[in-house]
Design a protein around this motif. Structure first.
Motif, mmCIF file in Angstrom:
data_model
loop_
_atom_site.group_PDB
_atom_site.id
_atom_site.type_symbol
_atom_site.label_atom_id
_atom_site.label_comp_id
_atom_site.label_asym_id
_atom_site.label_seq_id
_atom_site.Cartn_x
_atom_site.Cartn_y
_atom_site.Cartn_z
ATOM 1 N N ALA A 171 64.408 47.330 42.342
ATOM 2 C CA ALA A 171 64.810 46.749 41.073
ATOM 3 C C ALA A 171 64.000 47.305 39.905
ATOM 4 C CB ALA A 171 64.643 45.229 41.125
ATOM 5 N N PRO A 172 64.608 47.420 38.725
ATOM 6 C CA PRO A 172 63.857 47.810 37.529
ATOM 7 C C PRO A 172 63.005 46.645 37.030
ATOM 8 C CG PRO A 172 66.122 47.295 36.958
ATOM 9 C CD PRO A 172 66.039 47.219 38.454
ATOM 10 N N ALA A 173 62.193 46.897 36.046
ATOM 11 C CA ALA A 173 61.314 45.852 35.521
ATOM 12 C C ALA A 173 62.100 44.692 34.924
ATOM 13 C CB ALA A 173 60.379 46.454 34.475
ATOM 14 N N SER A 174 63.294 44.968 34.422
ATOM 15 C CA SER A 174 64.104 43.920 33.789
ATOM 16 C C SER A 174 64.709 42.942 34.787
ATOM 17 C CB SER A 174 65.228 44.563 32.977
ATOM 18 O OG SER A 174 66.030 45.399 33.806
ATOM 19 N N GLY A 175 64.613 43.242 36.092
ATOM 20 C CA GLY A 175 65.199 42.381 37.115
ATOM 21 C C GLY A 175 66.358 43.060 37.819
ATOM 22 N N GLY A 176 66.748 42.542 38.966
ATOM 23 C CA GLY A 176 67.848 43.153 39.705
ATOM 24 C C GLY A 176 68.348 42.250 40.812
ATOM 25 N N LYS A 177 69.444 42.694 41.438
ATOM 26 C CA LYS A 177 70.089 41.875 42.457
ATOM 27 C C LYS A 177 70.775 42.763 43.483
ATOM 28 C CE LYS A 177 74.055 38.707 42.871
ATOM 29 N NZ LYS A 177 75.083 37.962 42.112
ATOM 30 N N THR A 178 70.756 42.320 44.739
ATOM 31 C CA THR A 178 71.494 42.969 45.817
ATOM 32 C C THR A 178 72.408 41.952 46.478
ATOM 33 O OG1 THR A 178 69.898 44.715 46.351
ATOM 34 C CG2 THR A 178 71.313 43.985 48.130
ATOM 35 N N GLU A 179 73.675 42.317 46.665
ATOM 36 C CA GLU A 179 74.622 41.494 47.424
ATOM 37 C C GLU A 179 74.676 42.057 48.836
ATOM 38 O OE1 GLU A 179 78.369 41.519 45.457
ATOM 39 O OE2 GLU A 179 77.721 40.141 43.877
ATOM 40 N N ALA A 180 74.159 41.308 49.788
ATOM 41 C CA ALA A 180 74.088 41.771 51.171
ATOM 42 C C ALA A 180 74.938 40.887 52.080
ATOM 43 C CB ALA A 180 72.638 41.776 51.654
ATOM 44 N N THR A 181 75.126 41.360 53.310
ATOM 45 C CA THR A 181 75.835 40.572 54.316
ATOM 46 C C THR A 181 75.047 40.637 55.621
ATOM 47 O OG1 THR A 181 77.180 42.474 54.985
ATOM 48 C CG2 THR A 181 78.114 41.007 53.340
ATOM 49 N N THR A 182 75.299 39.676 56.498
ATOM 50 C CA THR A 182 74.695 39.662 57.818
ATOM 51 C C THR A 182 75.785 39.686 58.869
ATOM 52 O OG1 THR A 182 74.612 37.238 57.797
ATOM 53 C CG2 THR A 182 72.642 38.408 57.044
ATOM 54 N N ARG A 183 75.420 40.108 60.071
ATOM 55 C CA ARG A 183 76.416 40.208 61.141
ATOM 56 C C ARG A 183 76.874 38.823 61.605
ATOM 57 N NH1 ARG A 183 77.331 44.295 64.765
ATOM 58 N NH2 ARG A 183 75.362 45.299 64.304
ATOM 59 N N GLY A 184 75.921 37.931 61.798
ATOM 60 C CA GLY A 184 76.239 36.579 62.255
ATOM 61 C C GLY A 184 75.773 35.530 61.261
ATOM 62 N N THR A 185 75.856 34.267 61.651
ATOM 63 C CA THR A 185 75.484 33.171 60.752
ATOM 64 C C THR A 185 74.463 32.225 61.384
ATOM 65 O OG1 THR A 185 77.308 31.777 61.539
ATOM 66 C CG2 THR A 185 77.755 33.205 59.652
ATOM 67 N N THR A 186 73.937 32.567 62.566
ATOM 68 C CA THR A 186 73.038 31.653 63.278
ATOM 69 C C THR A 186 71.570 31.935 62.986
ATOM 70 O OG1 THR A 186 73.118 33.099 65.223
ATOM 71 C CG2 THR A 186 74.684 31.279 65.141
ATOM 72 N N TRP A 187 71.278 32.546 61.863
ATOM 73 C CA TRP A 187 69.919 32.883 61.484
ATOM 74 C C TRP A 187 69.398 31.894 60.450
ATOM 75 C CZ3 TRP A 187 69.841 33.555 56.316
ATOM 76 C CH2 TRP A 187 71.032 33.971 55.695
ATOM 77 N N TRP A 188 68.099 31.970 60.217
ATOM 78 C CA TRP A 188 67.473 31.213 59.142
ATOM 79 C C TRP A 188 66.377 32.071 58.526
ATOM 80 C CZ3 TRP A 188 66.882 30.271 64.318
ATOM 81 C CH2 TRP A 188 65.594 30.403 64.849
ATOM 82 N N ILE A 189 65.914 31.684 57.343
ATOM 83 C CA ILE A 189 64.846 32.430 56.682
ATOM 84 C C ILE A 189 63.518 31.883 57.173
ATOM 85 C CG2 ILE A 189 63.818 33.106 54.478
ATOM 86 C CD1 ILE A 189 66.560 32.580 53.210
ATOM 87 N N GLU A 190 62.752 32.737 57.800
ATOM 88 C CA GLU A 190 61.462 32.314 58.348
ATOM 89 C C GLU A 190 60.362 32.315 57.294
ATOM 90 O OE1 GLU A 190 59.169 34.888 61.133
ATOM 91 O OE2 GLU A 190 59.456 33.214 62.513
ATOM 92 N N LYS A 191 60.288 33.384 56.504
ATOM 93 C CA LYS A 191 59.232 33.467 55.497
ATOM 94 C C LYS A 191 59.510 34.587 54.501
ATOM 95 C CE LYS A 191 56.324 36.391 58.480
ATOM 96 N NZ LYS A 191 55.015 36.505 59.156
ATOM 97 N N ILE A 192 58.780 34.532 53.377
ATOM 98 C CA ILE A 192 58.766 35.620 52.402
ATOM 99 C C ILE A 192 57.327 36.073 52.272
ATOM 100 C CG2 ILE A 192 59.314 36.381 50.070
ATOM 101 C CD1 ILE A 192 61.295 34.131 49.839
#
Length: 273
Positions: A171-192
């Protein structure tokens, strides 16, 4: 009617096409009379299926542009083929809300207000692309599809229930975004993981709780902001964005998605003012 072109330059074949969106104005605001849930879709190199919904009815598909690699030509290149739908097919979409047809490598299905796209496994080393043009009256919209090329940093014959793609945001300094997809839906976010510098010599971790995990699995949704990173997820779709960076130092982070004993990683980097 006012039109606005979103330029897409395919340098591989020298063709420049316009992914044009016609804008209807209502009291000074754009009136979207189709209501697509997403306009950019990413598909993996193996056979993949992905769907888009339309909030409103009455629309039809005007044409489908498919880009394909032609290795058998004297000088291999990407060629663009545009398929206009017949009047009978358009009438079928509007009145019966159903349609199914394959154009080269891409199969398009319409059932009600849902469009489903199916692609077979690709052996192309470059990404292949397609654009679906829709209209409703004077309003036009489009969906761009990118199927990732073969062997783009992936291990062969290893199935992941997550497999986020794309998996990088620069991303540039002004900010940015990515539209992504996943293969399945049985996941969760563990950490950042937030790194102290781009060399990743130090880090801070934000760990998501068990209740966050259970909510994500139950509702198939996530909407959270941690520091400068915002994550919005529904089903297989996940949008990851970063706010403006005015710290004077480049940012670096990693999002860890987990499904049982498997993990998938999303890396983010951002320039600084």
């Amino acid at each position: 009617m006012v039109s606005c072109g979103l330029g897409i330059d395919y340098k591989s074949d020298g063709i420049k096409s316009s992914n044009a969106i016609a804008l209807n104005w209502d009291d000074g605001h754009i009136k979207d009379v189709i209501g697509l849930s997403r306009r950019m879709l990413y598909m993996r190199d193996n056979s993949d299926t992905i769907a888009v919904t339309a909030r409103y009815g009455g629309w039809l598909i005007d044409s489908i542009a498919v880009y394909e690699e032609r290795n058998y030509l004297p000088h291999p290149k990407i060629v663009r083929s545009v398929y206009g739908l017949s009047k009978a097919d358009k009438r079928k979409i509007v009145t019966r809300r159903c349609f199914e047809k394959r154009h080269l490598w891409l199969t398009t299905e319409v059932k009600g207000n849902e469009l489903t796209f199916i692609s077979p496994m690709t052996d192309m080393h470059d990404d292949r692309k397609a654009i679906i043009y829709l209209s409703k009256g004077d309003y036009t919209d489009s969906i761009k599809i990118i199927q990732s090329g073969f062997l783009l940093g992936k291990k062969n014959n290893v199935y992941s229930p997550i497999d986020i793609w794309p998996h990088v945001l620069e991303a540039p300094a002004s900010g940015g975004k990515t539209e992504a997809t996943t293969r399945g839906t049985t996941w969760w976010i563990e950490k950042i993981v937030f790194y102290h510098d781009i060399k990743r010599t130090g880090k801070d971790e934000f760990i998501f709780s068990d209740s966050d995990k259970e909510k994500r699995l139950r509702t198939q949704r996530c909407d959270t902001t941690v520091r400068y990173v915002t994550i919005k997820n529904e089903g297989k779709n996940i949008d990851i964005s970063v706010s403006a960076n005015k710290t004077g130092r480049r940012r670096c982070f990693m999002i860890v998605l987990r499904c049982n004993n498997r993990c998938s990683y999303f890396d983010g980097m951002q320039a600084a003012e």
